[in-house]
Every structure is written in structure tokens, then in C-alpha cells.
Design an enzyme around this catalytic site. Structure first.
Site, PDB file in Angstrom:
ATOM      1  CG  ASP A  25      -2.051   0.964   1.156  1.00 23.28           C
ATOM      2  OD1 ASP A  25      -2.302   1.503   0.062  1.00 23.28           O
ATOM      3  OD2 ASP A  25      -2.693   1.203   2.187  1.00 23.28           O
ATOM      4  CG  HIS A  42       0.075   1.849  -9.338  1.00 24.93           C
ATOM      5  ND1 HIS A  42      -0.154   1.592  -8.015  1.00 24.93           N
ATOM      6  CD2 HIS A  42      -1.031   2.520  -9.783  1.00 24.93           C
ATOM      7  CE1 HIS A  42      -1.346   2.065  -7.668  1.00 24.93           C
ATOM      8  NE2 HIS A  42      -1.893   2.638  -8.720  1.00 24.93           N
ATOM      9  CG  LEU A 136       9.569 -17.406  -3.053  1.00 28.12           C
ATOM     10  CD1 LEU A 136       9.418 -17.451  -1.529  1.00 28.12           C
ATOM     11  CD2 LEU A 136      10.027 -15.991  -3.468  1.00 28.12           C
TER      12      LEU A 136
END
Ligand code: FPP
Length: 247
Positions: A25, A42, A136
Site C-alpha cells: 500500500d 505503481h 520460492l
């Protein structure tokens, strides 16, 4: 403390969370502070995604979950939604080879029926390309909402019950978990939210039942592996009781 020192401390301490989930955020505020449009934030956030994946590998997480786009985000101005969709497409296309080399298995979870055909095919490609990797697991949550996920699971259970595959009285937590997007994934141990906001915002409502929460004041584009390690060190100092008392 330097990032290296933090990592050394984590290793001395031993137990690293298996699964870290992050609500990324603050991109908008980061851009506004620079008098730039929100999509600029972004784009910078995308660099932080790369950085945190490297950190996750370095510290040895099994699963990293990132909340990249919520169902509610579809209601943002069309220009911003378009920018986020293009960024997603660009991210998966440009990072696919690197993710593959890093041994990352990418999964994209959410209501993907709403993606543009170009974004959907880019997503499909990276998921297929990285499917056999095991270092991962990266869950990218896109067009995702926790309540929607639970409604879908309830619908699937009802359908199975009508078909006679499950007996309603025997439906338990495992039966519901098995019908979530995260069916084959451990629950998150640590849930991080950046930018100082103290909300779950419809992310992993079921799965985060016992997750430790860590709120970082840092805006997402400024989040680095240092902040990730800091959160993990904090996690290691907690006493998880899962509703029980400590011995
Ligand atoms: C929240 O910031 C962030 C988002 C809605 C999008 C997250 C996307 C990225 C980090 C970049 C793309 C990532 C991938 C994996 C392609 P906000 O816009 O709500 O910020 P604000 O609260 O300051 O307005």
C-alpha cells in the site's frame, strides 16, 4: 543496523516464517509526494516487488503472497485500472525469465475472468513456465477479494453436497480450506501492510486467522529487503499461542 546484520540476526534466531503475505500500500501517496500521477507510483512499486522477492529467497521463505489488485480496485478510474493491468502484463512478461532463473514458482490467484485477454495470456505463460520451480512460491493476488473467495468456496461445497460428494454435517474447516485459491498452501505466519494503514482490506480473511500482523510506515515503493527483514525479526520476537496459553 545494516541489512546484512539484520539477516545474520534472523539466522541466529532460527525460525523463519514459512509464509509471508504483504498488502502493498502507498503507491498513490508516494507518487503524490513527487507531484506525479498515481501510475508512476505503481511502476515504482513494481521495482519493490523485485527487491522483496530477492529478499524472500535470501532469507529462505517458502511462500510469498502479494496483494497486487483487489476486486474493489476495479472501481478505480479507468485510466488507473488500465495502467495497473498494463503493468501486470509488463511485469509478468519482463520478469518471467528472471523468476524462472531464481527458481520461483508463480501462481496468480483471484477472479482472473476479468483480466484483459493480453494480461490473462501473459499470466498463463509465466505460471506454466515456472510451474516446476521449488525455491520460492510466489502468490500474486489479482482481482482478489477474501469474501468473494469464501462465497466461491461455499458455492463449491453446496454443489458438492447436492451431487452427493459431501455430507453437510461432515463439512469441516479442512473441507472449506480445500476449496480456497490457497488450497495447497500453508496459512500465512506473518501479514505485513505498508504505508501505516491498519486494515486487512479483505485480504486472506480465512487464512490469516492466526497470522502475526506487522504494520510498516514505509510506502510500498520504498519498501526493501531491509524492511522485510525488520518485520521478520519482529515476528521472531513474538510468542504465538494460537488461542492457547503458554506452557
Ligand atoms: C496500493 O497503493 C497498491 C495497489 C493498488 C497496486 C499494487 C501494485 C503494485 C505494487 C505494482 C504492480 C505489481 C505487480 C506484481 C505487477 P495505493 O494506490 O492504494 O496507494 P495509496 O493508498 O497511497 O493511494
Amino acid at each position: 543496523m545494516t541489512t546484512g546484520e539484520l539477516l545474520a540476526q534472523i539466522r541466529v534466531h532460527g525460525a523463519v516464517p514459512r509464509h509471508v503475505a504483504i498488502i502493498m500500500d502507498g503507491n498513490g501517496r508516494w507518487a503524490r509526494e513527487r507531484l506525479m500521477p498515481r501510475p508512476f507510483g505503481h511502476r515504482s512499486g513494481m521495482k519493490a516487488v523485485r527487491e522483496v522477492i530477492e529478499g524472500a529467497i535470501e532469507v529462505g521463505l517458502d511462500v510469498l503472497s502479494l496483494f497486487a489488485f483487489s476486486r474493489e480496485n476495479w472501481m478505480r478510474p479507468a485510466k488507473e485500472v488500465d495502467a495497473l493491468m498494463s503493468l501486470l502484463e509488463e511485469y509478468v512478461a519482463s520478469q518471467a525469465d528472471e523468476l524462472e532463473e531464481q527458481g520461483v514458482q508463480v501462481r496468480v490467484l483471484g477472479d482472473l475472468s476479468r483480466l484483459t485477454p493480453a494480461a490473462a495470456s501473459a499470466v498463463d505463460r509465466v505460471v506454466r513456465q515456472t510451474a516446476s520451480n521449488g525455491r520460492l512460491r510466489l502468490n500474486l493476488f489479482i482481482s482478489y477479494g477474501g469474501r468473494d473467495e469464501l462465497v466461491r468456496a461455499a458455492r463449491a461445497l453446496a454443489t458438492d453436497a447436492i451431487a452427493g460428494h459431501v455430507v453437510p454435517d461432515e463439512i469441516d474447516e479442512n473441507a472449506l480450506s480445500a476449496r480456497l485459491y490457497t488450497a495447497d498452501c500453508p496459512d500465512p505466519d506473518l501479514l505485513i501492510r505498508t504505508s501505516g494503514e491498519m486494515r486487512i482490506s479483505n485480504f486472506l480473511l480465512w487464512q490469516a486467522a492466526y497470522a502475526e500482523l506487522f504494520i510498516s510506515p514505509v510506502l510500498w515503493p520504498d519498501f526493501t529487503r531491509h524492511e522485510l527483514f525488520d518485520a521478520i525479526r519482529d515476528y521472531q520476537s513474538r510468542h504465538r499461542r494460537f488461542g492457547r496459553v503458554t506452557a
